[in-house]
Design a protein around this motif. Structure first.
Motif, PDB file in Angstrom:
ATOM      1  N   PHE A  47      -3.251  11.216 -26.358  1.00 52.84           N
ATOM      2  CA  PHE A  47      -3.441  10.254 -25.284  1.00 52.84           C
ATOM      3  C   PHE A  47      -3.182  10.951 -23.951  1.00 52.84           C
ATOM      4  N   ALA A  48      -3.687  10.352 -22.890  1.00 53.70           N
ATOM      5  CA  ALA A  48      -3.491  10.889 -21.547  1.00 53.70           C
ATOM      6  C   ALA A  48      -3.631   9.752 -20.552  1.00 53.70           C
ATOM      7  N   ASN A  49      -3.070   9.965 -19.374  1.00 55.31           N
ATOM      8  CA  ASN A  49      -3.231   8.994 -18.295  1.00 55.31           C
ATOM      9  C   ASN A  49      -4.703   8.877 -17.939  1.00 55.31           C
ATOM     10  N   TRP A  50      -5.130   7.677 -17.527  1.00 59.10           N
ATOM     11  CA  TRP A  50      -6.541   7.478 -17.227  1.00 59.10           C
ATOM     12  C   TRP A  50      -7.017   8.338 -16.061  1.00 59.10           C
ATOM     13  N   ARG A  51      -6.086   8.857 -15.269  1.00 55.17           N
ATOM     14  CA  ARG A  51      -6.481   9.711 -14.149  1.00 55.17           C
ATOM     15  C   ARG A  51      -6.821  11.124 -14.593  1.00 55.17           C
ATOM     16  N   ASN A  52      -6.469  11.503 -15.778  1.00 59.91           N
ATOM     17  CA  ASN A  52      -6.654  12.878 -16.234  1.00 59.91           C
ATOM     18  C   ASN A  52      -7.987  13.061 -16.949  1.00 59.91           C
ATOM     19  N   ASN A  53      -8.380  14.334 -17.055  1.00 58.12           N
ATOM     20  CA  ASN A  53      -9.539  14.774 -17.851  1.00 58.12           C
ATOM     21  C   ASN A  53     -10.881  14.291 -17.299  1.00 58.12           C
ATOM     22  N   TRP A  54     -10.954  14.052 -16.006  1.00 50.79           N
ATOM     23  CA  TRP A  54     -12.236  13.814 -15.341  1.00 50.79           C
ATOM     24  C   TRP A  54     -12.860  15.155 -14.965  1.00 50.79           C
ATOM     25  N   PHE A  55     -14.172  15.189 -14.809  1.00 49.70           N
ATOM     26  CA  PHE A  55     -14.838  16.435 -14.429  1.00 49.70           C
ATOM     27  C   PHE A  55     -16.077  16.132 -13.590  1.00 49.70           C
ATOM     28  N   ILE A  56     -16.474  17.132 -12.809  1.00 51.99           N
ATOM     29  CA  ILE A  56     -17.701  17.089 -12.006  1.00 51.99           C
ATOM     30  C   ILE A  56     -18.531  18.317 -12.360  1.00 51.99           C
ATOM     31  N   GLU A  57     -19.843  18.136 -12.505  1.00 57.55           N
ATOM     32  CA  GLU A  57     -20.746  19.228 -12.837  1.00 57.55           C
ATOM     33  C   GLU A  57     -21.754  19.450 -11.707  1.00 57.55           C
ATOM     34  N   TRP A  91     -13.381  12.986 -20.399  1.00 55.40           N
ATOM     35  CA  TRP A  91     -13.094  13.080 -21.826  1.00 55.40           C
ATOM     36  C   TRP A  91     -12.042  12.032 -22.160  1.00 55.40           C
ATOM     37  N   VAL A  92     -12.429  11.029 -22.929  1.00 58.91           N
ATOM     38  CA  VAL A  92     -11.507   9.944 -23.268  1.00 58.91           C
ATOM     39  C   VAL A  92     -10.600  10.329 -24.431  1.00 58.91           C
ATOM     40  N   SER A  93     -10.951  11.376 -25.152  1.00 57.23           N
ATOM     41  CA  SER A  93     -10.113  11.936 -26.212  1.00 57.23           C
ATOM     42  C   SER A  93     -10.492  13.404 -26.328  1.00 57.23           C
ATOM     43  N   PRO A  94      -9.763  14.201 -27.113  1.00 63.62           N
ATOM     44  CA  PRO A  94     -10.168  15.605 -27.278  1.00 63.62           C
ATOM     45  C   PRO A  94     -11.530  15.759 -27.952  1.00 63.62           C
ATOM     46  N   TYR A  95     -12.055  14.680 -28.514  1.00 65.57           N
ATOM     47  CA  TYR A  95     -13.283  14.772 -29.296  1.00 65.57           C
ATOM     48  C   TYR A  95     -14.498  14.146 -28.598  1.00 65.57           C
ATOM     49  N   VAL A  96     -14.294  13.095 -27.829  1.00 66.82           N
ATOM     50  CA  VAL A  96     -15.400  12.311 -27.298  1.00 66.82           C
ATOM     51  C   VAL A  96     -15.242  12.144 -25.784  1.00 66.82           C
ATOM     52  N   GLY A 249      -7.685  17.677 -12.046  1.00 62.15           N
ATOM     53  CA  GLY A 249      -6.349  17.544 -12.622  1.00 62.15           C
ATOM     54  C   GLY A 249      -6.141  18.366 -13.874  1.00 62.15           C
ATOM     55  N   GLY A 250      -7.078  19.273 -14.166  1.00 62.08           N
ATOM     56  CA  GLY A 250      -6.917  20.082 -15.369  1.00 62.08           C
ATOM     57  C   GLY A 250      -7.383  19.349 -16.606  1.00 62.08           C
ATOM     58  N   ARG A 251      -7.097  19.937 -17.747  1.00 55.02           N
ATOM     59  CA  ARG A 251      -7.533  19.366 -19.014  1.00 55.02           C
ATOM     60  C   ARG A 251      -6.399  19.501 -20.021  1.00 55.02           C
ATOM     61  N   GLY A 252      -5.979  18.394 -20.617  1.00 51.11           N
ATOM     62  CA  GLY A 252      -4.888  18.442 -21.583  1.00 51.11           C
ATOM     63  C   GLY A 252      -4.560  17.066 -22.121  1.00 51.11           C
ATOM     64  N   TRP A 253      -3.733  17.039 -23.179  1.00 58.33           N
ATOM     65  CA  TRP A 253      -3.437  15.795 -23.877  1.00 58.33           C
ATOM     66  C   TRP A 253      -1.985  15.767 -24.305  1.00 58.33           C
ATOM     67  N   ASN A 254      -1.398  14.590 -24.244  1.00 61.45           N
ATOM     68  CA  ASN A 254      -0.086  14.340 -24.832  1.00 61.45           C
ATOM     69  C   ASN A 254      -0.286  13.887 -26.277  1.00 61.45           C
ATOM     70  N   THR A 255       0.708  14.124 -27.106  1.00 59.79           N
ATOM     71  CA  THR A 255       0.588  13.766 -28.520  1.00 59.79           C
ATOM     72  C   THR A 255       1.813  12.994 -28.986  1.00 59.79           C
ATOM     73  N   TYR A 256       1.618  12.203 -30.033  1.00 59.77           N
ATOM     74  CA  TYR A 256       2.731  11.609 -30.756  1.00 59.77           C
ATOM     75  C   TYR A 256       2.355  11.502 -32.227  1.00 59.77           C
TER      76      TYR A 256
END
Length: 413
Positions: A47-57, A91-96, A249-256
């Motif tokens: 999971f990650a905060n909704w502000r993270n893992n956005w990108f521009i191309e 990226w809403v998850s590491p996969y999709v 904001g970079g690219r990364g994920w928190n886990t539990y």
């Protein structure tokens, strides 16, 4: 020493947060708790905060239309034109992930008719906007890794396309072979279509915030896309594009992992149960120490006409349950009654006036007196006719120390 132990036990009970209610005369009894057991699959959840893992191309490349009229079924380098692209997504998850992709530029094709008449090269301008679903293949197969250098990302999308300024080789607008009309039978200046796209993106990580990407896509349109409805009912446009992907904001994920929390909950419940066990032991210590305290001689009230016997049965606050330490006093009274078969005994119950209402204490003293009488009859075989049960509640206090009046006193009739 006994008084010190009593104070220590009461301090333990206080530290564990035990408090008696205003109208209660009973010691708190703790119950143990257990962990609810369930099966966990030891899977890491991301999971990650909704502000993270956005990108521009930002990118550019080339495109080739296949409008499937005459020679357009074959590849011709003269049909290659430049195309520009811009996109943003997350990226809403590491996969999709998803993105909105905008592309556009000039188009060039040879407008031959279905009867072989050559109308020369035709050109137009087009812009396309797509909503696309992206899948990170390597994360799905090899497991999520925010630092992976290479990624392979298939994608599919649906959107809209506008094709306009369709001109023939002589610069005429519309082109000679254009035959798509509006409701007024006028040639359309802008042709709108809904293309479906599919493609594959290769991504190379340059740093935490920047990737290089190269992708190929094929978009499929209806036959009127290029302003000419002839031949096959489906036309296509193939493009390749390269550029840069900027990660906001970079690219990364928190886990539990839910299994990690099961062991923590079990450990906490174990601590709670240990504390409750200490509380129960402290309560028993208090009761035992209280039972060993010396009792002052009972003062006979003015309305008491019978002399008290030596045996008494004491109770804890708000309780009519006979403590194990008091069983010996009931046994002694039973032995005395057996040794004196002609004697009859009055069993008188009392309650402490400092706690509880007078009405409640009267009921409590009745329960205490009946509990002692029942024990004499059921446990030691004393004839109930030899016992008279009486209860004075807290209206009568045999002892000047109020909390010693949680008691049953035997008197001779």
């Amino acid at each position: 020493m006994k008084a010190k132990n009593l104070y220590y036990a009461m301090a333990v009970a206080g530290a564990l947060g035990v408090a008696a209610p205003a109208n209660a005369q009973d010691v708190f009894v703790a119950e143990s708790t257990t962990v609810t057991e369930f099966n966990c699959d030891n899977t890491n959840h991301y999971f990650a905060n909704w502000r993270n893992n956005w990108f521009i191309e930002l990118g550019a490349g080339a495109t080739v239309p296949f409008v499937e009229h005459g020679s357009n079924k074959k590849f011709d380098k003269n049909r290659i034109t430049v195309q520009y692209g811009f996109g943003f997504g997350r990226w809403v998850s590491p996969y999709v992930g998803f993105r909105i992709k905008a592309m556009g530029g000039p188009l060039h094709w040879n407008q031959n008719t279905h009867v072989g008449v050559d109308n020369g090269w035709t050109r137009s301008k087009h812009a396309q906007l797509q909503a696309e679903l992206m899948w990170d293949m390597f994360n799905s197969i090899k497991g999520p890794n925010s630092n992976r250098v290479f990624s392979l990302i298939p994608f599919v999308g649906l959107g809209g396309d506008a094709n306009w300024d369709i001109r023939d080789a002589a610069g005429n607008q519309p082109a000679a072979a254009t035959n798509v009309f509006d409701d007024n039978r006028k040639v359309k200046n802008v042709v709108w279509t809904l293309p479906v796209s599919a493609g594959l993106q290769f991504r190379f990580r340059l740093c935490k915030y920047v990737d290089f990407f190269a992708e190929a896509r094929a978009s499929f349109y209806g036959d009127n896309w290029n302003g000419s409805a002839m031949g096959s009912s489906i036309e296509s446009n193939v493009s390749v594009m390269g550029g840069f992907n900027f990660n906001i904001g970079g690219r990364g994920w928190n886990t539990y992992n839910e299994c990690d929390y099961v062991s923590q909950i079990a450990a906490l419940n174990g601590q709670v149960n240990n504390l409750r066990a200490d509380l129960i032991a402290a309560g028993e210590t208090i009761a035992n120490l209280e039972s060993q305290l010396p009792c002052p001689p009972a003062t006979v009230q003015k309305d008491c006409v019978n002399a008290p016997l030596m045996s008494t049965v004491r109770f804890t606050i708000n309780s009519a349950k006979i403590m194990p330490t008091e069983e010996v006093n009931i046994y002694n009274m039973a032995e005395w009654l057996k040794a004196n078969p002609n004697e009859k005994v009055m069993v008188v119950g009392y309650a402490d006036k400092d706690t509880g209402t007078a009405e409640y204490n009267l009921q409590l003293s009745e329960k205490r007196a009946n509990a002692v009488a029942d024990a004499l009859v059921e446990n030691y075989g004393i004839d109930r006719n030899r016992l008279t049960v009486k209860y004075d509640g807290s209206d009568v206090q045999p002892y000047s120390t109020n909390d010693w009046n949680r008691i049953v006193i035997f008197t001779q009739k």
